[in-house]
Scaffold this active site. Structure first.
Site, PDB file in Angstrom:
ATOM      1  N   CYS A 248      25.638   7.076 -52.045  1.00 21.20           N
ATOM      2  CA  CYS A 248      25.285   6.364 -50.822  1.00 21.20           C
ATOM      3  C   CYS A 248      24.339   5.549 -50.564  1.00 21.20           C
ATOM      4  O   CYS A 248      24.364   4.358 -51.765  1.00 21.20           O
ATOM      5  CB  CYS A 248      25.833   7.511 -49.969  1.00 21.20           C
ATOM      6  SG  CYS A 248      26.206   6.611 -48.267  1.00 21.20           S
TER       7      CYS A 248
ATOM      8  N   ARG B  81      27.761  -2.447 -47.026  1.00 18.44           N
ATOM      9  CA  ARG B  81      27.394  -1.390 -46.354  1.00 18.44           C
ATOM     10  C   ARG B  81      27.894  -1.173 -45.315  1.00 18.44           C
ATOM     11  O   ARG B  81      28.439  -2.387 -44.848  1.00 18.44           O
ATOM     12  CB  ARG B  81      25.317  -2.321 -45.995  1.00 18.44           C
ATOM     13  CG  ARG B  81      24.386  -1.818 -47.371  1.00 18.44           C
ATOM     14  CD  ARG B  81      23.449  -2.382 -46.601  1.00 18.44           C
ATOM     15  NE  ARG B  81      23.019  -1.165 -45.690  1.00 18.44           N
ATOM     16  CZ  ARG B  81      22.438  -1.564 -44.412  1.00 18.44           C
ATOM     17  NH1 ARG B  81      21.951  -2.719 -44.376  1.00 18.44           N
ATOM     18  NH2 ARG B  81      21.714  -0.923 -43.431  1.00 18.44           N
TER      19      ARG B  81
ATOM     20  N   HIS C  67      28.794  11.816 -50.682  1.00 16.24           N
ATOM     21  CA  HIS C  67      27.911  12.023 -50.927  1.00 16.24           C
ATOM     22  C   HIS C  67      27.857  13.991 -51.111  1.00 16.24           C
ATOM     23  O   HIS C  67      29.034  14.450 -50.637  1.00 16.24           O
ATOM     24  CB  HIS C  67      27.442  12.865 -49.685  1.00 16.24           C
ATOM     25  CG  HIS C  67      26.988  11.634 -48.620  1.00 16.24           C
ATOM     26  ND1 HIS C  67      25.646  12.130 -48.919  1.00 16.24           N
ATOM     27  CD2 HIS C  67      26.546  10.715 -48.303  1.00 16.24           C
ATOM     28  CE1 HIS C  67      24.985  10.606 -48.220  1.00 16.24           C
ATOM     29  NE2 HIS C  67      26.163  10.072 -47.915  1.00 16.24           N
TER      30      HIS C  67
ATOM     31  N   GLU D  45      26.553  16.090 -52.996  1.00 14.92           N
ATOM     32  CA  GLU D  45      25.573  17.089 -52.218  1.00 14.92           C
ATOM     33  C   GLU D  45      26.477  17.733 -50.901  1.00 14.92           C
ATOM     34  O   GLU D  45      25.490  18.624 -51.185  1.00 14.92           O
ATOM     35  CB  GLU D  45      24.269  16.810 -52.441  1.00 14.92           C
ATOM     36  CG  GLU D  45      23.789  16.226 -51.706  1.00 14.92           C
ATOM     37  CD  GLU D  45      24.367  14.519 -51.049  1.00 14.92           C
ATOM     38  OE1 GLU D  45      25.097  14.772 -52.133  1.00 14.92           O
ATOM     39  OE2 GLU D  45      23.856  13.785 -50.345  1.00 14.92           O
TER      40      GLU D  45
ATOM     41  N   SER E  98      19.323   3.120 -46.357  1.00 15.53           N
ATOM     42  CA  SER E  98      18.729   2.256 -47.383  1.00 15.53           C
ATOM     43  C   SER E  98      17.275   1.227 -46.953  1.00 15.53           C
ATOM     44  O   SER E  98      16.992   1.270 -48.217  1.00 15.53           O
ATOM     45  CB  SER E  98      19.568   1.596 -48.020  1.00 15.53           C
ATOM     46  OG  SER E  98      20.629   0.762 -47.032  1.00 15.53           O
TER      47      SER E  98
HETATM   48  N1  GLN Z   1      25.019   2.795 -44.415  1.00 18.53           N
HETATM   49  C1  GLN Z   1      24.284   3.796 -45.402  1.00 18.53           C
HETATM   50  C2  GLN Z   1      23.341   2.208 -44.911  1.00 18.53           C
HETATM   51  O1  GLN Z   1      23.049   1.048 -44.956  1.00 18.53           O
HETATM   52  C3  GLN Z   1      24.304   4.629 -46.419  1.00 18.53           C
HETATM   53  C4  GLN Z   1      25.259   5.874 -45.207  1.00 18.53           C
HETATM   54  C5  GLN Z   1      24.531   6.880 -46.516  1.00 18.53           C
HETATM   55  O2  GLN Z   1      23.472   6.426 -47.234  1.00 18.53           O
HETATM   56  N2  GLN Z   1      24.628   7.907 -45.991  1.00 18.53           N
HETATM   57  O3  GLN Z   1      21.787   2.267 -46.286  1.00 18.53           O
END
Ligand code: GLN
Length: 194
Positions: free
Chosen positions: A78, A107, A173, A175, A48
Protein backbone atom coordinates in the site's frame (compact mmCIF):
# COMPACT_ATOMS: atom_id res chain seq x y z
CA UNK A 1 15.87 -15.35 7.57
CA UNK A 2 16.27 -11.88 8.99
CA UNK A 3 13.67 -9.46 7.64
CA UNK A 4 13.55 -5.75 8.40
CA UNK A 5 10.31 -3.79 8.60
CA UNK A 6 10.51 -0.02 8.26
CA UNK A 7 9.04 1.13 11.57
CA UNK A 8 8.30 4.79 10.78
CA UNK A 9 4.48 4.71 10.80
CA UNK A 10 1.67 2.41 9.79
CA UNK A 11 1.13 -1.35 9.97
CA UNK A 12 4.65 -2.54 10.78
CA UNK A 13 3.72 -4.62 13.84
CA UNK A 14 1.24 -6.70 11.83
CA UNK A 15 3.99 -7.57 9.32
CA UNK A 16 6.33 -8.55 12.14
CA UNK A 17 3.72 -10.85 13.68
CA UNK A 18 3.15 -12.63 10.38
CA UNK A 19 6.89 -12.98 9.74
CA UNK A 20 7.52 -14.39 13.22
CA UNK A 21 4.73 -16.89 12.72
CA UNK A 22 6.72 -18.05 9.71
CA UNK A 23 9.82 -18.32 11.88
CA UNK A 24 11.64 -15.37 10.39
CA UNK A 25 13.62 -13.05 12.63
CA UNK A 26 12.37 -9.46 12.44
CA UNK A 27 14.16 -6.15 12.85
CA UNK A 28 12.39 -2.79 13.27
CA UNK A 29 14.31 -0.50 10.95
CA UNK A 30 14.79 3.07 12.21
CA UNK A 31 18.48 3.66 11.49
CA UNK A 32 20.61 3.01 8.40
CA UNK A 33 22.70 0.46 10.34
CA UNK A 34 19.58 -1.62 10.99
CA UNK A 35 19.73 -2.60 7.30
CA UNK A 36 23.00 -4.44 7.80
CA UNK A 37 22.71 -8.20 7.50
CA UNK A 38 19.05 -8.18 6.45
CA UNK A 39 17.80 -10.73 3.92
CA UNK A 40 14.84 -8.55 2.98
CA UNK A 41 13.00 -5.35 3.87
CA UNK A 42 9.29 -4.50 4.03
CA UNK A 43 7.84 -0.98 3.80
CA UNK A 44 4.37 -1.22 5.36
CA UNK A 45 1.11 0.50 4.59
CA UNK A 46 0.15 3.67 6.39
CA UNK A 47 0.45 7.18 5.02
CA UNK A 48 3.07 7.42 2.29
CA UNK A 49 3.77 11.13 2.80
CA UNK A 50 4.44 10.57 6.54
CA UNK A 51 6.48 7.40 6.02
CA UNK A 52 8.60 9.16 3.37
CA UNK A 53 9.09 12.22 5.55
CA UNK A 54 10.11 10.23 8.64
CA UNK A 55 12.38 7.90 6.63
CA UNK A 56 14.06 10.99 5.11
CA UNK A 57 14.57 12.53 8.54
CA UNK A 58 16.11 9.26 9.73
CA UNK A 59 18.52 9.32 6.77
CA UNK A 60 17.06 6.06 5.45
CA UNK A 61 15.96 6.92 1.90
CA UNK A 62 19.37 6.56 0.22
CA UNK A 63 20.37 3.44 2.23
CA UNK A 64 17.04 1.75 1.45
CA UNK A 65 17.46 2.58 -2.24
CA UNK A 66 21.00 1.15 -2.18
CA UNK A 67 19.73 -1.97 -0.35
CA UNK A 68 17.24 -2.67 -3.13
CA UNK A 69 19.61 -1.73 -5.94
CA UNK A 70 22.14 -4.24 -4.61
CA UNK A 71 19.55 -6.97 -5.29
CA UNK A 72 18.13 -7.42 -1.79
CA UNK A 73 14.38 -8.10 -1.74
CA UNK A 74 12.14 -5.16 -0.95
CA UNK A 75 8.36 -5.40 -0.56
CA UNK A 76 6.04 -2.42 -0.28
CA UNK A 77 2.42 -2.82 0.81
CA UNK A 78 0.00 0.00 0.00
CA UNK A 79 1.80 3.21 1.12
CA UNK A 80 5.04 1.19 0.82
CA UNK A 81 4.20 0.51 -2.82
CA UNK A 82 3.75 4.26 -3.39
CA UNK A 83 7.24 4.89 -2.01
CA UNK A 84 8.72 2.29 -4.36
CA UNK A 85 7.07 3.61 -7.56
CA UNK A 86 9.07 5.55 -10.13
CA UNK A 87 6.08 7.79 -10.70
CA UNK A 88 3.14 8.82 -8.54
CA UNK A 89 0.35 10.46 -10.52
CA UNK A 90 -0.73 12.75 -7.70
CA UNK A 91 2.51 13.03 -5.79
CA UNK A 92 2.34 15.63 -3.02
CA UNK A 93 4.81 18.52 -3.35
CA UNK A 94 8.16 17.39 -1.90
CA UNK A 95 6.85 13.88 -1.18
CA UNK A 96 9.98 11.68 -0.88
CA UNK A 97 9.96 8.53 -3.03
CA UNK A 98 12.48 5.75 -3.57
CA UNK A 99 11.60 5.66 -7.30
CA UNK A 100 12.74 2.06 -7.74
CA UNK A 101 9.97 0.25 -9.57
CA UNK A 102 8.99 0.95 -13.13
CA UNK A 103 5.32 1.57 -12.40
CA UNK A 104 3.07 4.62 -12.16
CA UNK A 105 0.64 4.57 -9.25
CA UNK A 106 -2.21 6.81 -8.23
CA UNK A 107 -2.88 7.43 -4.55
CA UNK A 108 -6.32 7.00 -2.98
CA UNK A 109 -7.40 5.79 -6.36
CA UNK A 110 -10.66 4.15 -5.48
CA UNK A 111 -12.28 7.38 -4.25
CA UNK A 112 -14.09 8.26 -1.07
CA UNK A 113 -17.16 6.17 -1.81
CA UNK A 114 -15.14 2.96 -1.76
CA UNK A 115 -12.50 4.03 0.71
CA UNK A 116 -11.88 0.46 1.77
CA UNK A 117 -12.97 -2.81 0.24
CA UNK A 118 -12.08 -6.47 0.05
CA UNK A 119 -11.68 -8.68 -3.01
CA UNK A 120 -10.79 -12.27 -3.74
CA UNK A 121 -7.86 -12.25 -6.12
CA UNK A 122 -6.54 -14.85 -8.47
CA UNK A 123 -2.77 -14.84 -7.84
CA UNK A 124 -1.27 -17.65 -9.93
CA UNK A 125 2.15 -17.20 -8.27
CA UNK A 126 0.57 -18.23 -4.93
CA UNK A 127 -1.31 -21.30 -6.14
CA UNK A 128 -4.88 -22.12 -7.04
CA UNK A 129 -6.93 -20.79 -4.14
CA UNK A 130 -7.99 -17.15 -4.25
CA UNK A 131 -6.26 -14.59 -2.03
CA UNK A 132 -8.58 -12.52 0.15
CA UNK A 133 -7.19 -8.98 -0.20
CA UNK A 134 -7.97 -6.01 2.05
CA UNK A 135 -7.70 -2.58 0.40
CA UNK A 136 -7.59 0.54 2.61
CA UNK A 137 -7.49 3.90 0.83
CA UNK A 138 -5.47 1.96 -1.67
CA UNK A 139 -3.40 3.17 -4.57
CA UNK A 140 -3.77 1.53 -7.97
CA UNK A 141 -1.12 0.77 -10.53
CA UNK A 142 -1.85 2.78 -13.66
CA UNK A 143 1.13 1.79 -15.76
CA UNK A 144 3.33 -1.29 -15.62
CA UNK A 145 6.80 -1.08 -17.19
CA UNK A 146 8.16 -3.71 -19.58
CA UNK A 147 10.27 -5.51 -17.00
CA UNK A 148 7.46 -5.61 -14.44
CA UNK A 149 5.43 -8.76 -13.96
CA UNK A 150 1.75 -8.43 -13.03
CA UNK A 151 0.90 -10.82 -10.17
CA UNK A 152 -2.75 -9.89 -9.56
CA UNK A 153 -5.56 -7.83 -11.04
CA UNK A 154 -9.06 -6.93 -9.95
CA UNK A 155 -11.92 -8.27 -12.07
CA UNK A 156 -11.97 -5.03 -14.08
CA UNK A 157 -8.29 -5.48 -14.98
CA UNK A 158 -6.86 -2.98 -12.47
CA UNK A 159 -3.35 -4.11 -11.54
CA UNK A 160 -2.89 -4.49 -7.77
CA UNK A 161 0.24 -6.63 -7.28
CA UNK A 162 3.51 -6.55 -9.22
CA UNK A 163 7.04 -7.87 -9.15
CA UNK A 164 10.20 -6.58 -10.77
CA UNK A 165 13.02 -8.99 -9.92
CA UNK A 166 13.79 -8.46 -6.23
CA UNK A 167 11.05 -5.81 -5.89
CA UNK A 168 7.52 -6.76 -4.84
CA UNK A 169 4.58 -4.38 -4.42
CA UNK A 170 0.97 -4.93 -3.38
CA UNK A 171 -1.75 -2.27 -3.26
CA UNK A 172 -3.47 -4.22 -0.47
CA UNK A 173 -2.56 -5.45 3.03
CA UNK A 174 -1.72 -9.19 3.30
CA UNK A 175 -0.51 -8.62 6.88
CA UNK A 176 -4.10 -7.86 7.96
CA UNK A 177 -5.43 -11.29 6.99
CA UNK A 178 -4.65 -14.82 8.11
CA UNK A 179 -3.37 -15.84 4.68
CA UNK A 180 0.42 -15.86 4.92
CA UNK A 181 1.13 -16.85 1.31
CA UNK A 182 2.42 -13.41 0.23
CA UNK A 183 4.78 -13.39 3.20
CA UNK A 184 5.96 -16.90 2.29
CA UNK A 185 6.45 -15.74 -1.29
CA UNK A 186 8.58 -12.83 -0.06
CA UNK A 187 10.62 -15.12 2.21
CA UNK A 188 11.20 -17.26 -0.90
CA UNK A 189 12.68 -14.21 -2.67
CA UNK A 190 14.82 -13.50 0.39
CA UNK A 191 16.10 -17.09 0.46
CA UNK A 192 17.14 -17.06 -3.17
CA UNK A 193 18.70 -13.59 -3.15
CA UNK A 194 22.51 -13.27 -3.39
N1 GLN B 1 -3.66 6.40 1.06
C1 GLN B 1 -2.38 6.14 1.66
C2 GLN B 1 -1.29 6.96 1.02
O1 GLN B 1 -1.50 7.62 0.07
C3 GLN B 1 -2.05 4.67 1.61
C4 GLN B 1 -3.03 3.88 2.43
C5 GLN B 1 -2.47 2.62 3.01
O2 GLN B 1 -1.27 2.39 3.08
N2 GLN B 1 -3.37 1.80 3.51
O3 GLN B 1 -0.20 6.93 1.49
Amino acid sequence: MRIGVLAAQGAFIEHEKMLRRLEAETVEVRLPEHLEGLDGLIIPGGESTTIGKVASEWGLMEPMRAFAESGCPLWGTCAGMILMAKKVGDRMPDQPLLELMDVTVRRNAFGRQVDSFEANLDVPALGDSLFHAVFIRAPLIERVGERVETLAQLEDGTVVAVRQGNLLATAFHPELTEDDRFHRYFLGLAESSP
